[in-house]
Design a protein around this motif. Structure first.
Motif, PDB file in Angstrom:
ATOM      1  N   SER A  75       0.862  -1.188   0.000  1.00 52.39           N
ATOM      2  CA  SER A  75       0.000   0.000   0.000  1.00 52.39           C
ATOM      3  C   SER A  75       0.896   1.235   0.000  1.00 52.39           C
ATOM      4  O   SER A  75       2.118   1.131   0.183  1.00 52.39           O
ATOM      5  CB  SER A  75      -0.900   0.026   1.243  1.00 52.39           C
ATOM      6  OG  SER A  75      -0.125   0.277   2.398  1.00 52.39           O
ATOM      7  N   THR A 175       2.634  11.197  -4.994  1.00 53.46           N
ATOM      8  CA  THR A 175       1.355  10.615  -5.420  1.00 53.46           C
ATOM      9  C   THR A 175       0.521  11.588  -6.247  1.00 53.46           C
ATOM     10  O   THR A 175      -0.006  11.226  -7.301  1.00 53.46           O
ATOM     11  CB  THR A 175       0.528  10.188  -4.174  1.00 53.46           C
ATOM     12  OG1 THR A 175       1.282   9.234  -3.426  1.00 53.46           O
ATOM     13  CG2 THR A 175      -0.805   9.590  -4.565  1.00 53.46           C
ATOM     14  N   PHE A 176       0.376  12.837  -5.778  1.00 54.35           N
ATOM     15  CA  PHE A 176      -0.522  13.790  -6.445  1.00 54.35           C
ATOM     16  C   PHE A 176       0.025  14.252  -7.796  1.00 54.35           C
ATOM     17  O   PHE A 176      -0.745  14.521  -8.705  1.00 54.35           O
ATOM     18  CB  PHE A 176      -0.763  15.021  -5.547  1.00 54.35           C
ATOM     19  CG  PHE A 176      -1.929  14.887  -4.618  1.00 54.35           C
ATOM     20  CD1 PHE A 176      -2.154  13.701  -3.927  1.00 54.35           C
ATOM     21  CD2 PHE A 176      -2.811  15.944  -4.422  1.00 54.35           C
ATOM     22  CE1 PHE A 176      -3.232  13.579  -3.060  1.00 54.35           C
ATOM     23  CE2 PHE A 176      -3.898  15.827  -3.563  1.00 54.35           C
ATOM     24  CZ  PHE A 176      -4.108  14.656  -2.871  1.00 54.35           C
ATOM     25  N   LYS A 198      -3.555   5.202  -6.326  1.00 48.27           N
ATOM     26  CA  LYS A 198      -4.157   6.381  -6.947  1.00 48.27           C
ATOM     27  C   LYS A 198      -3.821   6.427  -8.438  1.00 48.27           C
ATOM     28  O   LYS A 198      -4.227   5.561  -9.181  1.00 48.27           O
ATOM     29  CB  LYS A 198      -3.682   7.634  -6.200  1.00 48.27           C
ATOM     30  CG  LYS A 198      -3.684   7.500  -4.674  1.00 48.27           C
ATOM     31  CD  LYS A 198      -5.078   7.345  -4.096  1.00 48.27           C
ATOM     32  CE  LYS A 198      -5.088   6.976  -2.617  1.00 48.27           C
ATOM     33  NZ  LYS A 198      -4.274   7.800  -1.743  1.00 48.27           N
ATOM     34  N   LEU A 326      -8.730   9.176  -4.921  1.00 44.02           N
ATOM     35  CA  LEU A 326      -8.338  10.040  -6.040  1.00 44.02           C
ATOM     36  C   LEU A 326      -7.567   9.249  -7.081  1.00 44.02           C
ATOM     37  O   LEU A 326      -7.126   8.123  -6.837  1.00 44.02           O
ATOM     38  CB  LEU A 326      -7.460  11.201  -5.528  1.00 44.02           C
ATOM     39  CG  LEU A 326      -6.155  10.793  -4.832  1.00 44.02           C
ATOM     40  CD1 LEU A 326      -4.961  11.392  -5.541  1.00 44.02           C
ATOM     41  CD2 LEU A 326      -6.171  11.267  -3.393  1.00 44.02           C
TER      42      LEU A 326
HETATM   43  C1  LIG Z   1      -3.682   7.689  -0.535  1.00 48.43           C
HETATM   44  C2  LIG Z   1      -2.410   8.356  -0.208  1.00 48.43           C
HETATM   45  C3  LIG Z   1      -1.454   7.727   0.604  1.00 48.43           C
HETATM   46  C4  LIG Z   1      -1.702   6.363   1.237  1.00 48.43           C
HETATM   47  O1  LIG Z   1      -1.842   5.386   0.264  1.00 48.43           O
HETATM   48  P1  LIG Z   1      -2.599   3.972   0.504  1.00 48.43           P
HETATM   49  O2  LIG Z   1      -2.400   3.278  -0.783  1.00 48.43           O
HETATM   50  O3  LIG Z   1      -4.033   4.299   0.816  1.00 48.43           O
HETATM   51  O4  LIG Z   1      -1.935   3.310   1.655  1.00 48.43           O
HETATM   52  C5  LIG Z   1      -0.269   8.380   0.830  1.00 48.43           C
HETATM   53  N1  LIG Z   1      -0.015   9.599   0.329  1.00 48.43           N
HETATM   54  C6  LIG Z   1      -0.916  10.248  -0.439  1.00 48.43           C
HETATM   55  C7  LIG Z   1      -0.593  11.605  -0.955  1.00 48.43           C
HETATM   56  C8  LIG Z   1      -2.137   9.653  -0.737  1.00 48.43           C
HETATM   57  O5  LIG Z   1      -3.034  10.310  -1.494  1.00 48.43           O
END
Ligand SMILES: *Cc1c(COP(=O)(O)O)cnc(C)c1O
Length: 381
Positions: A75, A175-176, A198, A326
């Motif tokens: 994750s 991530t974003f 995401k 997202l």
């Molecule tokens: C969703 C998210 C996480 C955590 O990710 P999971 O896959 O839900 O464990 C960490 N950082 C950001 C910026 C996220 O949007």
């Protein structure tokens, strides 16, 4: 191979693939024969992140970020917690950006003390304040490339430079932004972290994470992951690798939809404020222009009329799902004060600008015309 569309399809691929396959197969086996005298961490075993499908996925992830190495995790939180465990020991101190993903904020505020770590929040926009926050026992710095939900962009090149000059491990949650818009390893970050749940997977149908960066740092993270055990199942890894091939197509469509929606909402009389780095009034527009290829698919806004008006708009929309995650192909909309940031105290939320009337949108890949028409209808309802 340099354009992201090409890298997403061909980066890290085996040519020819096993048995000539164009698609890399799933090796579901947990264990493989090993030559004698193999180091424990190099035995081919699923939990040790050393099997053929895992190697393939790692090469693909590394290619996307233009980095030396990568590790997939079970994750995004497994990626973040494992990377921090690989960088910090008991007694160490961490500098961390003051606007964090809720899960990361929770992990640090509720668990760091158990591991003997201390941390200080820093403002990623204020390099002048960082030296004062650094302590003799500081070992690492963690920031996010675009923050949630106000989509702020800090002085990221300076963060990497500060870490290098001070001998700290630099970590960034990308991530974003996604590697389509921003590749932090190329400006000197040691470790790039993702919730692959995401954008990287992009179809809202699996949970995964990634740790990508310099080989020595990724190898340390792999050892930590091997001990903690949060490795990614090959089936999920296969789906993630499949999703990655369309990453550039999806993210470019999401970038364009977020831009169009932000510009449209900014002109709408029922909207008081819109946050997206593409807008001229966004405080970090210059930062985003300097560092990013585009501004990403996340935006947020405040309607006139408070939290009730915000909820009415969410309820009236037909295309976006009212859901807190997202990065998927479908547009999602949520009120962070009621979902992703509900665990924070109202005072902490207010201090970060996460007001009760703030609405966050993850733009999908639908036709922009349909999205704008849906918002127009919901706003006039
Ligand atoms: C969703 C998210 C996480 C955590 O990710 P999971 O896959 O839900 O464990 C960490 N950082 C950001 C910026 C996220 O949007």
């Amino acid at each position: 191979m340099d354009r992201m569309e090409t890298r997403a399809v061909h980066g890290g691929e085996r040519r020819p693939g096993p048995e000539g396959s164009v698609v890399y197969p799933i090796y579901q086996g947990t264990v493989y024969s090993v030559p004698e005298e193999t180091d424990y961490h190099d035995i081919r075993y699923l939990r040790l992140n050393s099997t053929p499908s895992q190697h393939y996925l790692h090469d693909k992830l590394a290619a996307l970020e233009g980095a030396e190495a990568a590790l997939a995790t079970a994750s995004g939180m497994a990626a973040i917690s494992t990377a921090l465990h690989s960088a910090l020991r008991a007694g160490d101190h961490l500098l961390v950006g003051d606007c964090l993903y809720g899960g990361t904020h929770d992990f640090l505020t509720q668990r760091a003390a158990d591991f003997g770590w201390t941390y200080s929040f820093i403002d990623p926009h204020r390099p002048d304040t960082w030296p004062r926050a650094r302590r003799p026992e500081t070992r690492a710095v963690l920031v996010e490339s675009i923050t949630n939900p106000l989509v702020r962009v800090g002085r990221l090149a300076e963060v990497a430079e500060f870490a290098r000059a001070e001998g700290l491990v630099s970590l960034i949650d990308n991530t974003f932004a996604t590697p389509v818009n921003f590749r932090p390893a190329e400006i000197g970050f040691d470790l790039v972290l993702h919730s692959a749940t995401k954008y990287l997977n992009g179809h809202s149908d699996l949970v995964a994470g990634a740790i990508i960066g310099r080989a020595e740092h990724v190898e340390r993270a792999r050892t930590a992951a091997n001990h903690f055990g949060g490795s990614l199942d090959p089936h999920a890894g296969f789906l993630l690798a499949r999703g990655l091939k369309t990453l550039a197509l999806r993210v470019r469509a999401q970038n364009a939809n977020a831009r169009a929606l932000a510009a449209h909402l900014a002109e709408h009389p029922a909207i008081a404020q819109v946050n997206h780095p593409s807008l001229p009034e966004h405080p970090d527009r210059a930062q985003a222009e300097e560092l990013f290829d585009d501004c990403g698919g996340m935006l947020s806004f405040r309607p006139r009329g408070g939290a009730d008006a915000a909820q009415r708009i969410i309820d009236a929309l037909e295309i976006p799902y009212d859901a807190p995650s997202l990065g998927g192909v479908e547009s999602l909309i949520t009120r962070p004060a009621a979902t992703s940031h509900a665990g924070m105290s109202p005072a902490d939320r207010e201090a970060l600008g996460i007001t009760d009337d703030l609405v966050r949108v993850s733009a999908g890949v639908e036709a922009a015309e349909d999205l704008l028409a849906d918002f127009d209808r919901a706003l006039s309802a």
